[in-house]
Design a protein around this motif. Structure first.
Motif, short mmCIF file in Angstrom:
data_model
loop_
_atom_site.label_atom_id
_atom_site.label_comp_id
_atom_site.label_asym_id
_atom_site.label_seq_id
_atom_site.Cartn_x
_atom_site.Cartn_y
_atom_site.Cartn_z
N ASP A 192 0.73 -0.98 0.05
CA ASP A 192 0.15 0.58 0.34
C ASP A 192 0.62 1.38 0.24
OD1 ASP A 192 0.94 -0.30 2.44
OD2 ASP A 192 -0.78 0.70 3.45
N ARG A 248 1.84 1.45 -3.34
CA ARG A 248 0.97 1.99 -4.44
C ARG A 248 0.79 3.97 -4.30
NH1 ARG A 248 -1.34 -2.88 -2.96
NH2 ARG A 248 -2.84 -1.79 -1.53
N ASN A 249 1.01 4.13 -2.92
CA ASN A 249 0.74 5.68 -2.26
C ASN A 249 1.82 6.06 -2.92
OD1 ASN A 249 -1.51 5.19 -1.30
ND2 ASN A 249 -0.85 5.11 0.90
N HIS A 250 3.03 5.43 -2.98
CA HIS A 250 4.43 6.45 -3.30
C HIS A 250 4.65 6.65 -4.66
CE1 HIS A 250 8.76 7.00 -4.72
NE2 HIS A 250 8.87 7.59 -3.43
N ARG A 308 2.00 6.95 -7.48
CA ARG A 308 0.58 7.83 -7.04
C ARG A 308 0.77 9.02 -7.12
NH1 ARG A 308 -3.37 4.61 -5.31
NH2 ARG A 308 -3.10 5.60 -3.14
N LEU A 309 1.39 8.84 -6.08
CA LEU A 309 1.77 11.07 -5.73
C LEU A 309 3.15 10.60 -6.51
CD1 LEU A 309 2.73 10.43 -1.66
CD2 LEU A 309 1.15 12.36 -3.12
N VAL A 351 -4.10 10.43 -0.45
CA VAL A 351 -3.92 10.42 0.36
C VAL A 351 -3.55 11.90 1.07
CG1 VAL A 351 -2.02 8.29 -0.44
CG2 VAL A 351 -1.76 11.04 -0.05
N THR A 382 0.90 11.76 4.28
CA THR A 382 1.60 10.30 3.47
C THR A 382 2.38 10.96 2.51
OG1 THR A 382 -0.75 8.82 3.96
CG2 THR A 382 1.30 8.78 2.22
N HIS A 418 6.71 10.51 2.24
CA HIS A 418 7.68 9.92 1.30
C HIS A 418 8.18 10.56 1.11
CE1 HIS A 418 4.86 6.26 0.52
NE2 HIS A 418 3.75 6.74 1.51
#
Length: 188
Positions: free
Chosen positions: A10, A13-15, A17-18, A44, A48, A52
């Motif tokens: 997860d 994925r956030n990384h 997407r960012l 996010v 978050t 990152h």
């Protein structure tokens, strides 16, 4: 030595997407794109984003790392095709054009060539400095570039050429002319 744990799925994925959203936002709004908006568009929270990428600079570098690496790699491609002096000028042309075409890239590269900037030790700064050093050294050996010119000088001057060309017409059509004027002054 501390062992680095792989990122959870997860978090990865956030990384990713960012980074994707940041690249879009920087392309739309330049380096001053709203970080809160980037987090929101990525789905996010701001915390978050900052976990990152603790700074705007870190996010900008991560968003453009592939592009910077490609520009640095072009130095070797061009050097294989042209004489050292011509290769340096052609690479500076591509670098300057890239700074105008990709919003936010000029600010990132500007910080990478500023004395004492933390960006000087990042992958972005290191890869460009290394590429410039190879081209500058070859042009100096060929005798087409003054011996007292440092790679960092050349990168700063390319930043100036991009800025001057952008001021002239916003599109970079004057880059070649300004590089010609510049390289006349850099010859021995």
């Amino acid at each position: 030595m501390a062992q680095v744990r792989p990122m959870r799925a997860d978090a990865r994925r956030n990384h990713e997407r960012l980074l994707a959203v940041a690249a879009e936002a920087f392309a739309e709004h330049g380096e001053n794109a709203s970080l809160d908006d980037i987090a929101k568009r990525a789905g996010v929270g701001s915390g978050t984003l900052y976990r990152h990428f603790p700074t705007r600079q870190a996010l900008l570098e991560a968003a453009y790392l592939d592009r910077i690496e490609a520009l640095a790699a072009r130095a070797d491609d061009i050097a294989a095709q042209l004489s050292p002096g011509e290769a340096l000028v052609e690479w500076l042309n591509e670098l300057s054009a890239g700074m105008i075409q990709v919003r936010g890239l000029k600010a990132l590269l500007g910080s990478a060539v500023t004395d004492g900037s933390p960006a000087m030790v990042t992958a972005c700064g290191d890869s460009l400095k290394s590429a410039a050093a190879r081209l500058v050294g070859a042009a100096q050996e060929e005798g087409t570039l003054r011996r007292d010119v440092d790679p960092i000088d050349v990168l700063r001057l390319a930043h100036g050429v991009a800025t001057a060309s952008e001021l002239a017409d916003g599109e970079g059509t004057h880059i070649r002319r300004y590089l010609e004027l510049l390289t006349e002054g850099l010859r021995p």
